[in-house]
Design a protein around this motif. Structure first.
Motif, short mmCIF file in Angstrom:
data_model
loop_
_atom_site.label_atom_id
_atom_site.label_comp_id
_atom_site.label_asym_id
_atom_site.label_seq_id
_atom_site.Cartn_x
_atom_site.Cartn_y
_atom_site.Cartn_z
N ALA A 91 0.83 -1.21 0.00
CA ALA A 91 0.00 0.00 0.00
C ALA A 91 0.87 1.26 0.00
CB ALA A 91 -0.93 -0.01 1.21
N PHE A 92 1.97 1.23 0.74
CA PHE A 92 2.89 2.36 0.77
C PHE A 92 3.44 2.62 -0.64
CE2 PHE A 92 7.22 4.04 1.30
CZ PHE A 92 6.98 5.16 2.08
N ARG A 93 3.89 1.57 -1.31
CA ARG A 93 4.43 1.72 -2.67
C ARG A 93 3.35 2.25 -3.62
NH1 ARG A 93 6.79 -3.01 -1.16
NH2 ARG A 93 5.32 -4.27 -2.35
N ALA A 94 2.13 1.72 -3.51
CA ALA A 94 1.04 2.15 -4.38
C ALA A 94 0.71 3.63 -4.16
CB ALA A 94 -0.20 1.29 -4.17
N ALA A 95 0.68 4.06 -2.91
CA ALA A 95 0.37 5.46 -2.61
C ALA A 95 1.45 6.38 -3.16
CB ALA A 95 0.19 5.64 -1.11
N VAL A 96 2.71 6.02 -2.96
CA VAL A 96 3.81 6.83 -3.47
C VAL A 96 3.77 6.86 -5.00
CG1 VAL A 96 6.34 7.01 -3.62
CG2 VAL A 96 5.23 6.55 -1.41
N ALA A 98 1.21 6.77 -6.79
CA ALA A 98 0.08 7.62 -7.18
C ALA A 98 0.34 9.09 -6.89
CB ALA A 98 -1.20 7.17 -6.46
N GLY A 99 1.49 9.41 -6.28
CA GLY A 99 1.84 10.81 -6.04
C GLY A 99 1.91 11.22 -4.59
N ALA A 100 1.72 10.28 -3.65
CA ALA A 100 1.83 10.63 -2.23
C ALA A 100 3.29 10.90 -1.88
CB ALA A 100 1.30 9.50 -1.35
N LEU A 101 3.51 11.77 -0.92
CA LEU A 101 4.84 12.05 -0.41
C LEU A 101 5.15 11.03 0.68
CD1 LEU A 101 7.29 14.04 -0.15
CD2 LEU A 101 5.96 15.14 1.66
N PRO A 102 6.25 10.28 0.55
CA PRO A 102 6.60 9.34 1.63
C PRO A 102 7.02 10.12 2.88
CG PRO A 102 8.28 9.31 -0.10
CD PRO A 102 7.20 10.23 -0.55
N VAL A 103 6.42 9.80 4.02
CA VAL A 103 6.73 10.49 5.28
C VAL A 103 7.51 9.57 6.21
CG1 VAL A 103 5.70 11.55 7.33
CG2 VAL A 103 4.71 12.00 5.08
N ALA A 119 1.83 11.43 2.80
CA ALA A 119 1.05 12.67 2.78
C ALA A 119 0.45 12.85 1.40
CB ALA A 119 1.93 13.87 3.13
N ASP A 120 -0.81 13.27 1.36
CA ASP A 120 -1.43 13.59 0.07
C ASP A 120 -0.86 14.91 -0.44
OD1 ASP A 120 -2.89 15.77 1.15
OD2 ASP A 120 -4.77 14.67 1.24
N PRO A 121 -1.24 15.37 -1.62
CA PRO A 121 -0.64 16.59 -2.18
C PRO A 121 -0.82 17.85 -1.33
CG PRO A 121 -1.69 15.35 -3.92
CD PRO A 121 -2.07 14.68 -2.62
N GLU A 122 -1.75 17.84 -0.39
CA GLU A 122 -1.94 19.02 0.47
C GLU A 122 -1.39 18.81 1.87
OE1 GLU A 122 -5.62 21.09 0.18
OE2 GLU A 122 -5.48 21.17 -2.00
N GLY A 123 -0.67 17.72 2.09
CA GLY A 123 -0.02 17.49 3.37
C GLY A 123 -0.83 16.69 4.38
N ASN A 124 -2.05 16.26 4.02
CA ASN A 124 -2.85 15.42 4.93
C ASN A 124 -2.14 14.09 5.10
OD1 ASN A 124 -5.27 17.20 5.20
ND2 ASN A 124 -5.33 16.88 2.99
N ARG A 125 -1.92 13.69 6.36
CA ARG A 125 -1.17 12.47 6.64
C ARG A 125 -2.08 11.26 6.71
NH1 ARG A 125 2.35 16.19 6.29
NH2 ARG A 125 4.35 15.98 7.32
N TRP A 126 -1.66 10.20 6.04
CA TRP A 126 -2.33 8.91 6.06
C TRP A 126 -1.41 7.88 6.68
CZ3 TRP A 126 -7.14 7.27 4.52
CH2 TRP A 126 -7.94 8.23 3.89
N GLU A 127 -1.91 7.17 7.68
CA GLU A 127 -1.19 6.02 8.21
C GLU A 127 -1.72 4.79 7.48
OE1 GLU A 127 -0.09 3.77 12.38
OE2 GLU A 127 -2.00 4.84 12.24
#
Length: 152
Positions: A91-96, A98-103, A119-127
């Protein structure tokens, strides 16, 4: 009704650039709710609607007169709990991708699970997390969490 029901139905993110945020979540492969457009968008996620709404409009409704929040992390995290430990890495690889910032890279946590943060493009953090005690229904909605709910 004499009490507030114990439920979460909608989580709304105030968007600075709603079209870009909408493209990001669609890029994750998430299906939009009917009626979504560049003025409002929604994604049904296992029984909770993730809504995207223009930040200034949301502030006018929910925090009239309050200063506009600064860009970046708000101190709130959203979580997507996964079925298996190894799903966190995928899921981490898929999110990155798709454009997520790895935190925070996927790691085993002291509480016994595994998680990563993006983090999504606006900085919202997803665990992105796996917890042994999390139980889901057929839709992916969380129906149990904690030792008492772990089952055999």
């Amino acid at each position: 009704m004499s009490r507030l029901p114990a439920r979460l139905s909608v989580l709304t993110l105030g968007a600075r650039d709603l079209p870009a945020l909408r493209r990001f979540y669609r890029g994750l492969g998430w299906e939009e709710a009917p009626g979504s457009d560049d003025a409002w968008a929604g994604f049904l996620l296992g029984g909770v609607l993730l809504a995207l709404y223009p930040l200034d409009d949301l502030a006018a409704e929910s925090a009239p007169g309050a200063p506009r929040p600064a860009p970046g992390w708000s101190g709130v995290t959203l979580a997507c709990n996964l079925d298996r430990r190894e799903d966190v890495d995928a899921a981490f690889r898929a999110a990155v991708d798709a454009g997520a910032l790895p935190v925070a890279e996927p790691t085993d946590r002291e509480w016994g699970g595994r998680s990563a943060y993006v983090a999504d493009p606006e900085g919202n953090r997803w665990e992105l997390a796996w917890a042994r005690t999390a139980r889901f229904d057929a839709r992916g909605a969380l129906i149990g969490f904690g030792e008492a709910d772990a089952g055999p």
